[in-house]
Enzyme design. Sequence first.
Site, PDB file in Angstrom:
ATOM      1  N   HIS A 196       0.821  -1.214   0.000  1.00  0.00           N
ATOM      2  CA  HIS A 196       0.000   0.000   0.000  1.00  0.00           C
ATOM      3  C   HIS A 196       0.851   1.259   0.000  1.00  0.00           C
ATOM      4  CE1 HIS A 196       0.301   1.188   4.345  1.00  0.00           C
ATOM      5  NE2 HIS A 196       0.490  -0.100   4.531  1.00  0.00           N
ATOM      6  N   ASP A 230       5.923   2.046   7.133  1.00  0.00           N
ATOM      7  CA  ASP A 230       4.550   1.649   6.808  1.00  0.00           C
ATOM      8  C   ASP A 230       3.901   2.672   5.881  1.00  0.00           C
ATOM      9  OD1 ASP A 230       2.129   0.348   6.862  1.00  0.00           O
ATOM     10  OD2 ASP A 230       1.563   1.044   8.849  1.00  0.00           O
ATOM     11  N   GLU A 261      -5.175   1.592   2.148  1.00  0.00           N
ATOM     12  CA  GLU A 261      -5.121   0.358   2.945  1.00  0.00           C
ATOM     13  C   GLU A 261      -5.443   0.648   4.397  1.00  0.00           C
ATOM     14  OE1 GLU A 261      -2.731  -2.502   5.594  1.00  0.00           O
ATOM     15  OE2 GLU A 261      -2.683  -0.327   5.391  1.00  0.00           O
ATOM     16  N   GLU A 262      -4.973   1.795   4.878  1.00  0.00           N
ATOM     17  CA  GLU A 262      -5.053   2.100   6.309  1.00  0.00           C
ATOM     18  C   GLU A 262      -6.474   2.330   6.814  1.00  0.00           C
ATOM     19  OE1 GLU A 262      -2.656   1.590   8.117  1.00  0.00           O
ATOM     20  OE2 GLU A 262      -0.750   2.176   7.231  1.00  0.00           O
ATOM     21  N   ASP A 304       4.386  -5.301   2.903  1.00  0.00           N
ATOM     22  CA  ASP A 304       3.933  -4.209   3.764  1.00  0.00           C
ATOM     23  C   ASP A 304       4.815  -4.189   4.998  1.00  0.00           C
ATOM     24  OD1 ASP A 304       2.634  -2.399   5.343  1.00  0.00           O
ATOM     25  OD2 ASP A 304       0.672  -3.361   5.265  1.00  0.00           O
ATOM     26  N   HIS A 329       2.331   4.492  12.366  1.00  0.00           N
ATOM     27  CA  HIS A 329       1.121   5.293  12.634  1.00  0.00           C
ATOM     28  C   HIS A 329       1.398   6.428  13.620  1.00  0.00           C
ATOM     29  CE1 HIS A 329      -1.342   1.467  11.492  1.00  0.00           C
ATOM     30  NE2 HIS A 329      -0.688   1.991  10.479  1.00  0.00           N
TER      31      HIS A 329
END
Length: 486
Positions: free
Chosen positions: A204, A222, A256-257, A284, A366
Amino acid sequence: MNLKSTLIALGLLVSISSKAQDKTGFVYASMEASHARELKQAHPDQIDILLTNSNLSSVYIHPEVAHELHQKILSHGPGYLQHASLADANKLIQRAVVASRQVLDYTITEQEYVNQILNDVNENNIEEQILELENYGTRFHTRAEANVAAQDLKNRWEALIAQSGRQDDVSVRIVDHVNTPMKSVVLTINGNELASEYVIIGGHLDSTVSGSNKAVAPGADDNASGIATITEAARVLLNNNFKPKRTVEIMAYAAEEIGLVGSNEIATAYANEGKNVIGYVQFDMTAYKGSTEDVYLATDYFIDNTLNLFLIELMEEYNSTGNHQFTYGTTRCNYGCSDHYSWAMNSYPAAFPFEASFNESNYLIHTPNDTYTNLGETPSHSAKFTKLAIEFLVEAAKRTEILGTGNVNQEKTKFYVDQKSVGFEVPSNHTIKSATVINVAGQKVATKISLNNNDKINLNQLPIGAYILLLETTSGEKITHKFILK
C-alpha cells in the site's frame, strides 16, 4: 407542565437523540466478532454490530475507533475490511473462506537466471525511494499529497519501462476507487504464453497516524519500505529483460489504512471478471529488523499453505547460503491486517512475508516518528524482501526462454509418498548428505542423515497436511519437493 415547557423538553430530547444518532464519517466494514465486541464495549456509540456469522461480524463503525485495534488488539494493519454497503459486508462474512488449495504446482527451474539477477539489487535505490515517499509529509488517502505520490510513482515506473525499452509489453495504469479519492497504481508485464494467468505482488502507498491531524504521517516503514521493495524488484526484472510466460503485475494500493479499500476493490473486480490469479504476495513493512530472523511468513487461517511452502522453498533454494543469505520464521497477523487479505477473501492464494514477528515489529508506525532515521538508516533489510519478490515472480511466472534445470537434474529425481513416509530416488552421480521435512509453519519436523540415493523418511509422527522435502547433496546442491501427507 405547560405547553411551552413540554415543547422545550421535547426539543431537548430530539436534540440529544439526534446527536446520539449522528453517524458522520461511519463506514460499513467486516471484522472479527471478538474485536467488534471489544470495541462495542469500549465505545458503544461509535460502532454498531449488524450481523455476526461464526467468528466474523459486519459493523457500522467510525474509522478512528477502529484505529484502536492497532493499540489494543492488533499489532498491524486496519484489522477490518471496508465495504461500499451493508450488503457487501454481509455477503463477505457469510461466505466460507476457501480452504488452502492442495495444488502443489509451483516449481523452481530458473536458478541460473535468478542467481544472476539477484546481484543487480541496489540498496541505494530502496533508500532513495523511502526518503522520497517520506518527504511528502503525509500520504493519508484524503490528502492531496496522496495522489501526488501516486502520480509520481506512476511516472517513476514509466521511466523504468522507458529505460528498458519495453513499452510494447509493459505498461502502467492508474486505478480509480469508489470508497477513496486516492488512486492505486498498477504495473503490468504481459505474459507471452499464459497471459490469462496472473502472478501479482503489491503493497500500500498510503500512510496514516492516529488522531484527527493527518498532515504529518511520513510512513517510512509503513509502507514506503514496501513500495521501495517492489519498485526495485520491478527495476531489476525490467533491467534484465524478464519476459514471463504468465502476466506479472505489481500493485501500489490506495487507502489500505482505512480498511484495505484499494486492494479490496481491485481483488473483487478481478474475481468478478473471472481472472485467474495463481498467487499473490504482499509487501507491507520490510525495513525494520525487530526479531532474530529476517523474513517472517504470516500463517493465519486465510493464508494459502501451498504458497507459503513455495516461499519457504524459494528461500531454502536461494537464500540459505551465499551472498544472498537470510533466515525466515513465521508469525500471525490476524484478520484484515494487510492487502493480502483482500485477495484471500476473493478465493485467491495469498501470502504475507513481514519484517519481524508481529509482536516485535516497528512500534513507531502510525506516528509522526515513522521515519527513515528511526529505521536505522539502512535499506539492507528491505533488500532481502526485494530478492524474495524477484524469486517469487520469476519462478511463479516463468520465463518464455528455455528453462534451466538447476544444478541437480530434477527431472531424473523421483519422489513418492507411501502411506506415512516420503521416499526419493536420486541419480547415482550425486551423494545425499541429508533429508529434511519442513511444514507450512517453516518448522523442520523430520531430518535424516547418512542416506542412500534410494531412501525414505518415516513420517508416522506427523499430522496430515502439506510439506516440503529438502535434499542436500555433499556438494551443497539442493533438491526440493512439495508433497501432501494424507
